[in-house]
Design a protein around this motif. Structure first.
Motif, mmCIF file in Angstrom:
data_model
loop_
_atom_site.group_PDB
_atom_site.id
_atom_site.type_symbol
_atom_site.label_atom_id
_atom_site.label_comp_id
_atom_site.label_asym_id
_atom_site.label_seq_id
_atom_site.Cartn_x
_atom_site.Cartn_y
_atom_site.Cartn_z
ATOM 1 N N ARG A 86 2.544 -1.463 -9.449
ATOM 2 C CA ARG A 86 1.404 -0.712 -9.970
ATOM 3 C C ARG A 86 1.224 -0.942 -11.477
ATOM 4 N NH1 ARG A 86 3.052 4.616 -9.004
ATOM 5 N NH2 ARG A 86 5.020 3.883 -8.120
ATOM 6 N N SER A 142 1.420 5.127 5.174
ATOM 7 C CA SER A 142 1.895 4.288 4.066
ATOM 8 C C SER A 142 2.722 3.124 4.583
ATOM 9 C CB SER A 142 2.728 5.124 3.088
ATOM 10 O OG SER A 142 1.995 6.208 2.587
ATOM 11 N N ASN A 182 5.251 -0.698 -2.731
ATOM 12 C CA ASN A 182 4.191 0.073 -3.375
ATOM 13 C C ASN A 182 4.720 1.312 -4.071
ATOM 14 O OD1 ASN A 182 1.505 -1.123 -3.037
ATOM 15 N ND2 ASN A 182 1.951 -1.025 -0.858
ATOM 16 N N VAL A 230 1.570 -6.707 -4.108
ATOM 17 C CA VAL A 230 2.883 -6.630 -3.460
ATOM 18 C C VAL A 230 3.035 -7.770 -2.461
ATOM 19 C CG1 VAL A 230 4.293 -5.279 -1.853
ATOM 20 C CG2 VAL A 230 3.194 -4.150 -3.784
ATOM 21 N N LEU A 257 -1.705 3.040 -3.630
ATOM 22 C CA LEU A 257 -1.630 1.753 -2.928
ATOM 23 C C LEU A 257 -2.492 0.683 -3.580
ATOM 24 C CD1 LEU A 257 -1.859 3.063 0.765
ATOM 25 C CD2 LEU A 257 0.206 2.375 -0.469
ATOM 26 N N ASP A 263 -1.348 -3.044 -3.434
ATOM 27 C CA ASP A 263 -0.864 -3.550 -2.150
ATOM 28 C C ASP A 263 -1.027 -5.066 -2.029
ATOM 29 O OD1 ASP A 263 0.181 -2.963 0.569
ATOM 30 O OD2 ASP A 263 -1.748 -3.743 1.189
#
Length: 540
Positions: free
Chosen positions: A165, A391, A159, A121, A115, A118
């Motif tokens: 990532r 999540s 994610n 995102v 994560l 995050d």
């Protein structure tokens, strides 16, 4: 020991099936009747260097891969020369970047559960750039009615995809930034890295092909299933150099080559085991569940829950938060009659087995095998509900800032009520996926084929049948990824010729029939659970 290349001229065919998942790395050796002759397993060491970060150290993982392959062959009382071919099934969206020539890693494997991106995102999904692209895509859809543009109009970063990532590492990893400037960085999915290590003799031949199979590429968020290429969005919007990506190959690729014996040391001599297939874990589970026809659906219940519904040769645009993927691709020359790209839609509930593991760590029970009996020891949850959102909540809720927790607890709440609430909640998430899949495809499903560790829980399977109103079919063998990888390798290598031959290997252990008397009560309970989503939404 010196031996010749392993071929199908052996008296009996034996397939070594390597499965590298989130929790375990395993290898099974099966004969041409799909009987397991030997196996070995080891745990995947998941590193958590800081909250939200989930990594795997690559060389440690490689040593475990070598270990389980070696031990499974020994457990089968065979030698490497007795292995007809090897097949690989891997977790998706776990990646690293490195210099394969110098073996310098710029970071560990960053897993699909990670994560760290995050905030990125959220920034991208709220950005004018992405919103503008969504708007342009929707305008093109109105003009052309091309479903590809409809999918683009609702495109969001998640994610679990590789894209955010990788962007995070490109932004914050100085070693990777310098390597990209020098054009020395290479991107690897788990399957492409394993293929390189196996085929190159652990780096002895640095010039072997840089390839990934299409079912691993399709889930990354960087691959366009409509055009069957790495997406131009990655280059234009995110400024990712697509030259660092592996070449994407079909599942019937004939040039996977051989395992270089140097990867396993002197005991292998000159033995060169053909690599017959490489595919993602979810495609392997699709094949293992034998979902070969349009409308077939399977739900894998492992660390996460993944629903895959086969849509045939149509890449279907979906707007509920589910996504279209390549289910598999068999090119001309495949041993099967199906010689086309077959698609599916997928929806995921990422906290499934994770919830069970967490509850065990909190001492709600000693062994997950006990949970079925614990849940049935009480008639209901005593109005207690649980939100499985470690999540966030995926489709159709699509709230990745949702929180987990119990609601409705009173002094009369017992551990049994809490355990039952946990199990009911993960089933409710699957029912949401089923309802979304039915709405997206305009068809009523009849049977759900389940696999994975949690599928061995009778309460979960029966509650799923009752809550969905569908039959739930569980096979004798829960190792669908292993079986599916074996099936495809056997077809590619000529051990089997038709799908009919494969169908004889799958035995149904039990069918859980929906009990009409329970449907209304459970529907009302799910309705109340759905209202609880509002209490947990947008928490983070």
């Amino acid at each position: 020991m010196t031996t010749e290349t392993a071929t199908t001229t052996n008296k009996a065919s034996h397939i070594a099936a390597l499965d590298v998942g989130t929790t375990y790395v395993r290898c099974f050796v099966l004969d041409d009747k799909c009987v397991v002759k030997g196996s070995a397993a080891d745990t995947v060491e998941l590193l958590n260097p800081q909250p939200g970060y989930f990594e795997i150290e690559p060389e440690g993982l490689w040593r475990k891969i070598v270990k389980v392959i070696t031990e499974s062959i020994r457990d089968a009382k065979l030698t490497p020369a007795n292995i007809t071919c090897l097949t690989i099934s891997t977790q998706r969206c776990t990646f690293l970047t490195w210099n394969h020539r110098t073996k310098e890693y710029y970071h560990n494997f960053i897993t699909w559960k990670d994560l760290r991106a995050d905030d990125l995102v959220q920034q991208w999904n709220a950005s004018c750039s992405l919103r503008g692209m969504n708007g342009v895509a929707y305008a093109l859809y109105l003009l052309t009615r091309n479903s590809r543009f409809l999918a683009g109009s609702v495109l969001k970063l998640m994610n679990s995809q590789v894209t955010p990532r990788l962007l995070h590492e490109m932004a914050y990893n100085p070693k990777l930034q310098q390597a990209l400037q020098r054009k020395e960085a290479r991107f690897e999915l788990l399957d492409s890295w394993i293929l390189y290590k196996l085929r190159s003799g652990n780096g002895l031949d640095v010039n072997v092909e840089h390839i990934t199979d299409i079912t691993s590429a399709t889930a990354t968020g960087l691959y366009d299933p409509f055009t069957l290429n790495w997406s131009a969005i990655g280059r234009l919007l995110f400024r990712i150099d697509l030259n660092i990506m592996p070449r994407v190959v079909e599942n019937s690729y004939q040039n996977f080559g051989h395992v270089h014996p140097a990867a396993f040391g002197p005991d292998w001599g000159d033995t060169k085991i053909p690599i017959a297939a490489s595919l993602s874990d979810q495609t392997a589970a699709i094949w293992g569940s034998q979902c070969f026809s349009t409308g077939d659906v399977k739900v894998t219940m492992g660390t996460g829950a993944f629903l895959n519904l086969i849509t045939g040769v149509e890449c279907k645009a979906v707007i509920s938060g589910m996504y279209p993927l390549v289910a598999w691709q068999l090119k001309q020359g495949s041993k099967l009659q199906q010689r086309d790209t077959i698609y599916c839609i997928e929806g995921a509930a990422h906290d499934f087995g994770t919830v069970v593991s967490w509850a065990q760590s909190c001492e709600l029970f000693d062994d997950p095998a006990e949970t079925s009996d614990i849940a049935t020891s009480v008639p209901d949850t005593n109005d207690v509900y649980f939100m499985p959102a470690f999540s966030g909540l995926g489709p159709p809720v699509n709230d990745y800032r949702a929180a987990s927790g119990f609601i409705g607890m009173t002094p009369s709440t017992t551990k049994a009520h809490m355990v039952r609430a946990l199990l009911e909640s993960i089933v409710f998430r699957v029912v949401q996926l089923i309802e979304s899949a039915e709405e997206e495809t305009h068809q009523k499903l009849k049977v759900i084929r389940v696999d994975g560790g949690v599928s061995r829980n009778d309460f979960v399977c029966q509650f799923l049948a009752d809550a969905s109103g569908l039959s739930v079919e569980r096979a004798e063998c829960s190792e669908s990824s292993i079986m599916g990888a074996t099936y495809l390798a056997g077809v590619n290598h000529g051990i089997w010729q038709t799908l009919e031959e494969l169908k004889s290997f799958r035995k149904v252990e039990r069918i859980f029939k929906p009990q009409a008397k329970n449907y209304k009560v459970i529907s009302n309970r799910m309705l109340k659970w759905s209202k609880a989503i509002e209490r947990f939404s947008g928490w983070y």
